[in-house]
Design an enzyme around this catalytic site. Structure first.
Site, PDB file in Angstrom:
ATOM      1  N   HIS A   1      44.851  40.864  30.525  1.00  0.00           N
ATOM      2  CA  HIS A   1      45.668  41.473  29.253  1.00  0.00           C
ATOM      3  C   HIS A   1      46.395  42.529  29.529  1.00  0.00           C
ATOM      4  O   HIS A   1      46.945  43.202  28.681  1.00  0.00           O
ATOM      5  CB  HIS A   1      44.307  41.896  28.315  1.00  0.00           C
ATOM      6  CG  HIS A   1      43.663  40.600  27.843  1.00  0.00           C
ATOM      7  ND1 HIS A   1      44.145  39.713  26.836  1.00  0.00           N
ATOM      8  CD2 HIS A   1      42.452  40.102  28.078  1.00  0.00           C
ATOM      9  CE1 HIS A   1      43.146  38.628  26.681  1.00  0.00           C
ATOM     10  NE2 HIS A   1      42.186  38.895  27.355  1.00  0.00           N
TER      11      HIS A   1
ATOM     12  N   HIS B   1      39.045  33.545  37.615  1.00  0.00           N
ATOM     13  CA  HIS B   1      39.780  34.197  36.749  1.00  0.00           C
ATOM     14  C   HIS B   1      40.748  35.545  37.531  1.00  0.00           C
ATOM     15  O   HIS B   1      41.410  36.202  36.985  1.00  0.00           O
ATOM     16  CB  HIS B   1      39.321  34.913  35.793  1.00  0.00           C
ATOM     17  CG  HIS B   1      40.168  35.825  34.766  1.00  0.00           C
ATOM     18  ND1 HIS B   1      41.066  35.538  34.237  1.00  0.00           N
ATOM     19  CD2 HIS B   1      39.645  37.300  34.295  1.00  0.00           C
ATOM     20  CE1 HIS B   1      41.715  36.411  33.315  1.00  0.00           C
ATOM     21  NE2 HIS B   1      41.015  37.424  33.640  1.00  0.00           N
TER      22      HIS B   1
END
Length: 266
Positions: free
Chosen positions: A97, A240
């Site tokens: 993000h 991730h």
């Protein structure tokens, strides 16, 4: 060595390595991570670039409570920090993000100053329901620890990578995340945000997650056919956190994109 500067009335933590006469490469983390997210990358980058790693406000060594903040503050803090370091042109890298402020920085400064942006493993669709539920649970005192563990387990996907595990233990914390939801509410998806930039830099998204979802890969193929400035690479990793798990692949992608951006400018 961790450094700090007073930026926009708050302390911003950062560090730098390499030589200041080399091309500047700015690394932005995702939510709830500090600059150690890129520790494994430094040996691959520090001989070629002036590497500047930036922590968001409240994400440095001293994690005092701070007022809530969002993408606009992240954009302003980063640009002001780079101006204080006399950085003009730079290549940009973001994780997860952190891509929201990275896109905002590229939009605000333009392609001449930010020739390319490498985005690492950000959700390019609307957040999946399970992710949204997990973020909501992290706002509640009774559920935030379990929710944080649930997100991490999803991001690890069964991997036993020690660099990623160490990062979780020592860095991943219980930071607020309201700006994540707000960004999706404002722009829809990161891909839509890219298309709102008048003259986008070269943008590449490299990722492993979500695993085994052909429709997600097709989404990238469709955008790359539509826009010459967009490209992508499926790293085929486990977690991730490819900058920790497979740093050599990430460094290779950075080098390739920088070279393409330099040729594009010429």
């Amino acid at each position: 060595m961790y450094l700090t500067k007073q930026i926009n009335s708050v302390k911003i933590c950062y560090d730098e390595c390499g030589m200041a006469d080399r091309p500047a490469l700015v690394l932005l983390t995702g939510w709830a991570h500090d600059l150690r997210l890129y520790d494994e990358l430094l040996p691959y980058l520090s001989r070629k670039y002036w590497v500047i790693r930036v922590c968001w406000r409240g994400h440095g060594q001293k994690r005092d409570d701070i007022d809530d903040f969002g993408v606009e503050e992240q954009i302003s803090d980063t640009i002001s920090l780079l101006e204080s370091l006399e950085v003009d042109k730079f290549y940009l890298v973001s994780h997860s993000h952190g891509g929201w402020p990275a896109l905002g920085i590229a939009d605000k400064l333009g392609r001449v100053r930010v020739p390319c942006l490498l985005m690492i493993d950000q959700i390019m669709t609307q957040p999946p329901p399970e992710f949204a539920v997990g973020l909501q649970a992290m706002q509640e005192k009774k559920t935030w620890k379990a929710a944080r563990q649930g997100l991490y387990d999803n991001w690890m996907a069964g991997s036993d990578n020690k660099a990623v595990e160490t990062h979780f233990i020592y860095s991943f914390g219980g930071f607020g995340h309201k700006f994540i939801a707000a960004a999706y509410e404002k722009y829809g998806t990161p891909m839509r945000r890219m298309e709102m930039i008048e003259n986008p830099p070269l943008i590449r998204h490299i990722f492993s997650h979500p695993l085994n979802q052909p429709e997600y890969r097709k989404l990238h193929e469709d955008l790359s056919r539509k826009h010459s400035w967009f490209s992508f690479a499926d790293l085929e990793g486990e977690t991730h956190f490819p900058s920790l798990e497979i740093p050599e692949k990430v460094a290779q992608q950075i080098d390739q994109l920088v070279q393409e951006a330099d040729r594009d400018i010429q």
